[in-house]
Write a protein that holds these residues in place. Structure first.
Motif, PDB file in Angstrom:
ATOM      1  N   THR A 197     -23.967  54.964  94.635  1.00 29.38           N
ATOM      2  CA  THR A 197     -23.636  53.697  93.987  1.00 29.38           C
ATOM      3  C   THR A 197     -23.036  52.735  95.010  1.00 29.38           C
ATOM      4  O   THR A 197     -22.190  53.120  95.815  1.00 29.38           O
ATOM      5  CB  THR A 197     -22.638  53.926  92.845  1.00 29.38           C
ATOM      6  N   GLN A 198     -23.442  51.496  94.964  1.00 29.77           N
ATOM      7  CA  GLN A 198     -22.954  50.470  95.879  1.00 29.77           C
ATOM      8  C   GLN A 198     -22.122  49.434  95.118  1.00 29.77           C
ATOM      9  O   GLN A 198     -22.375  49.148  93.961  1.00 29.77           O
ATOM     10  CB  GLN A 198     -24.133  49.763  96.578  1.00 29.77           C
ATOM     11  N   ARG A 206     -18.091  59.979  96.470  1.00 28.29           N
ATOM     12  CA  ARG A 206     -18.844  58.776  96.124  1.00 28.29           C
ATOM     13  C   ARG A 206     -19.674  59.011  94.870  1.00 28.29           C
ATOM     14  O   ARG A 206     -20.327  60.056  94.728  1.00 28.29           O
ATOM     15  CB  ARG A 206     -19.766  58.359  97.280  1.00 28.29           C
ATOM     16  N   GLN A 207     -19.649  58.049  93.982  1.00 29.34           N
ATOM     17  CA  GLN A 207     -20.505  58.104  92.798  1.00 29.34           C
ATOM     18  C   GLN A 207     -21.961  58.048  93.234  1.00 29.34           C
ATOM     19  O   GLN A 207     -22.343  57.288  94.136  1.00 29.34           O
ATOM     20  CB  GLN A 207     -20.194  56.932  91.868  1.00 29.34           C
ATOM     21  N   VAL A 260     -25.932  62.225  91.308  1.00 25.94           N
ATOM     22  CA  VAL A 260     -25.547  63.599  90.983  1.00 25.94           C
ATOM     23  C   VAL A 260     -24.037  63.755  90.825  1.00 25.94           C
ATOM     24  O   VAL A 260     -23.550  64.864  90.573  1.00 25.94           O
ATOM     25  CB  VAL A 260     -26.043  64.589  92.066  1.00 25.94           C
ATOM     26  N   PHE A 261     -23.262  62.662  90.965  1.00 22.45           N
ATOM     27  CA  PHE A 261     -21.804  62.737  90.815  1.00 22.45           C
ATOM     28  C   PHE A 261     -21.322  61.510  90.060  1.00 22.45           C
ATOM     29  O   PHE A 261     -21.748  60.379  90.364  1.00 22.45           O
ATOM     30  CB  PHE A 261     -21.124  62.824  92.182  1.00 22.45           C
ATOM     31  N   PRO A 262     -20.397  61.674  89.070  1.00 22.93           N
ATOM     32  CA  PRO A 262     -20.138  60.596  88.106  1.00 22.93           C
ATOM     33  C   PRO A 262     -19.141  59.516  88.535  1.00 22.93           C
ATOM     34  O   PRO A 262     -19.043  58.502  87.862  1.00 22.93           O
ATOM     35  CB  PRO A 262     -19.591  61.348  86.893  1.00 22.93           C
ATOM     36  N   PHE A 263     -18.363  59.701  89.609  1.00 24.00           N
ATOM     37  CA  PHE A 263     -17.353  58.700  89.941  1.00 24.00           C
ATOM     38  C   PHE A 263     -17.063  58.697  91.434  1.00 24.00           C
ATOM     39  O   PHE A 263     -17.468  59.605  92.177  1.00 24.00           O
ATOM     40  CB  PHE A 263     -16.051  58.942  89.155  1.00 24.00           C
ATOM     41  N   THR A 264     -16.315  57.668  91.862  1.00 27.64           N
ATOM     42  CA  THR A 264     -15.862  57.555  93.248  1.00 27.64           C
ATOM     43  C   THR A 264     -14.364  57.832  93.301  1.00 27.64           C
ATOM     44  O   THR A 264     -13.611  57.375  92.434  1.00 27.64           O
ATOM     45  CB  THR A 264     -16.150  56.152  93.806  1.00 27.64           C
ATOM     46  N   LEU A 265     -13.934  58.567  94.313  1.00 27.72           N
ATOM     47  CA  LEU A 265     -12.526  58.905  94.491  1.00 27.72           C
ATOM     48  C   LEU A 265     -12.085  58.519  95.888  1.00 27.72           C
ATOM     49  O   LEU A 265     -12.693  58.939  96.877  1.00 27.72           O
ATOM     50  CB  LEU A 265     -12.296  60.404  94.272  1.00 27.72           C
ATOM     51  N   SER A 266     -11.028  57.696  95.969  1.00 27.08           N
ATOM     52  CA  SER A 266     -10.425  57.328  97.251  1.00 27.08           C
ATOM     53  C   SER A 266      -8.942  57.650  97.216  1.00 27.08           C
ATOM     54  O   SER A 266      -8.297  57.565  96.156  1.00 27.08           O
ATOM     55  CB  SER A 266     -10.619  55.833  97.546  1.00 27.08           C
ATOM     56  N   ALA A 297     -12.771  55.644  90.207  1.00 21.68           N
ATOM     57  CA  ALA A 297     -13.538  54.543  89.614  1.00 21.68           C
ATOM     58  C   ALA A 297     -14.967  54.971  89.290  1.00 21.68           C
ATOM     59  O   ALA A 297     -15.535  55.850  89.948  1.00 21.68           O
ATOM     60  CB  ALA A 297     -13.566  53.349  90.562  1.00 21.68           C
ATOM     61  N   ARG A 298     -15.488  54.304  88.277  1.00 20.22           N
ATOM     62  CA  ARG A 298     -16.900  54.513  87.918  1.00 20.22           C
ATOM     63  C   ARG A 298     -17.548  53.159  87.656  1.00 20.22           C
ATOM     64  O   ARG A 298     -16.988  52.317  86.936  1.00 20.22           O
ATOM     65  CB  ARG A 298     -17.025  55.399  86.686  1.00 20.22           C
ATOM     66  N   LYS A 299     -18.711  52.981  88.219  1.00 20.04           N
ATOM     67  CA  LYS A 299     -19.539  51.808  87.938  1.00 20.04           C
ATOM     68  C   LYS A 299     -20.522  52.194  86.840  1.00 20.04           C
ATOM     69  O   LYS A 299     -21.449  52.965  87.074  1.00 20.04           O
ATOM     70  CB  LYS A 299     -20.274  51.355  89.202  1.00 20.04           C
TER      71      LYS A 299
END
Length: 289
Positions: A22-23, A107-108, A111-117, A157-159
């Motif tokens: 996801t961008q 990174r979302q 195959v993976f539902p969200f981004t984690l920082s 976060a999730r887009k």
């Protein structure tokens, strides 16, 4: 048997597909006051100018609804890699220097539902000892260690689609020296925020931090209302290509975590609302890009 063969074929097809990441979950590395999951590209430099006027309830004649006042933060952040940035800033609020880093752990993707920082910062208060804080208390320091504040955040976060993104921000803040024994050195806060894309250039943003503090115990001990409040901010991002303009209203005048989460004295109920803006400009030092 036929059903099993069909299922295996579907799984093999999915495994064979290339993972798509996801961008642009958010427009910038900051949502309003707080951070987003976004980092910078490698060898890119971001220059931030953050500005907060006075409270709109200060009146027209005396303060022109706060526009006669100004507090500012200048910041630089640099992408060491596409996932890791470092930054530094200086705020006029308590003449504070802040140093921080952020790393994108997950990174979302398809195959993976969200981004984690992960985000961490250190803030250094350089005010002369004996100054009066916004709450009215006098702050005295006896060594430089007492001037430090540490912040740690998980940014999740999730887009959901091209228009809507949402983020949680569990936050821990440790202040080495607090005003008196009635205040805790450690503060836990849960932030939530999101953005809605109105057009290709315009985005609406919302951000809120809920602090886990025992306000009743403070009031029983002092007979006064706890002086610090949860931060609520909203505004618009305007993307011009090279710049991002963030225009917003907030009850928090500070621009780093110590100020807008832990030591925020403004409330929307009393019209302690501050108009402000952030401007970010990105410079590339990567000749290949």
């Amino acid at each position: 048997m036929f059903s099993q063969d069909d299922l295996l074929n579907m799984l093999n097809e999915e495994v064979g597909k290339e993972t798509v990441y996801t961008q642009a979950t958010f427009k910038a590395s900051r949502l309003i006051n707080g951070q987003t999951v976004e980092t910078l590209s490698k060898n890119h430099l971001n220059f931030w100018i953050s500005h907060r006027f006075g409270s709109v309830n200060s009146g027209f004649l005396s303060n022109f609804f706060g526009l006669d006042e100004a507090r500012i933060r200048l910041g630089l952040e640099y992408g060491l890699t596409d996932k890791w940035l470092i930054g530094v800033g200086r705020s006029s609020e308590e003449k504070t220097y802040d140093f921080y880093t952020k790393y994108k752990l997950l990174r979302q993707s398809t195959v993976f539902p969200f981004t984690l920082s992960a985000f961490g910062s250190l803030a250094l208060n350089t005010m002369a000892t004996g100054y009066t804080m916004n709450s009215g208390s006098e702050m005295r320091f006896y060594n430089n260690t007492e001037r430090l504040t540490y912040t740690t955040q998980a940014l999740i976060a999730r887009k959901f689609n091209e228009k809507f993104s949402f983020q949680f921000m569990p936050t821990f803040i440790h202040i080495n020296k607090v005003e008196n024994s009635l205040f805790e050195n450690n503060l836990f806060s849960l932030g939530a925020g999101g953005r809605y894309k109105i057009s290709n250039r315009l985005t609406f943003s919302l951000e809120y931090y809920f602090n886990f503090v025992d306000r009743d115990a403070y009031q029983l001990a002092t007979g006064q209302v706890y002086p610090y409040h949860n931060s609520l901010s909203m505004g618009f991002d305007i993307d011009t290509g090279g710049h991002v303009f963030q225009l917003h209203f907030t009850n928090a005048r500070g621009m780093i975590e110590r100020h807008f989460i832990a030591l925020n004295t403004g409330t929307w109920e009393n019209a302690d609302i501050f108009y402000g803006f952030n401007i970010s400009r990105t410079f590339s030092f990567d000749k290949k890009r």
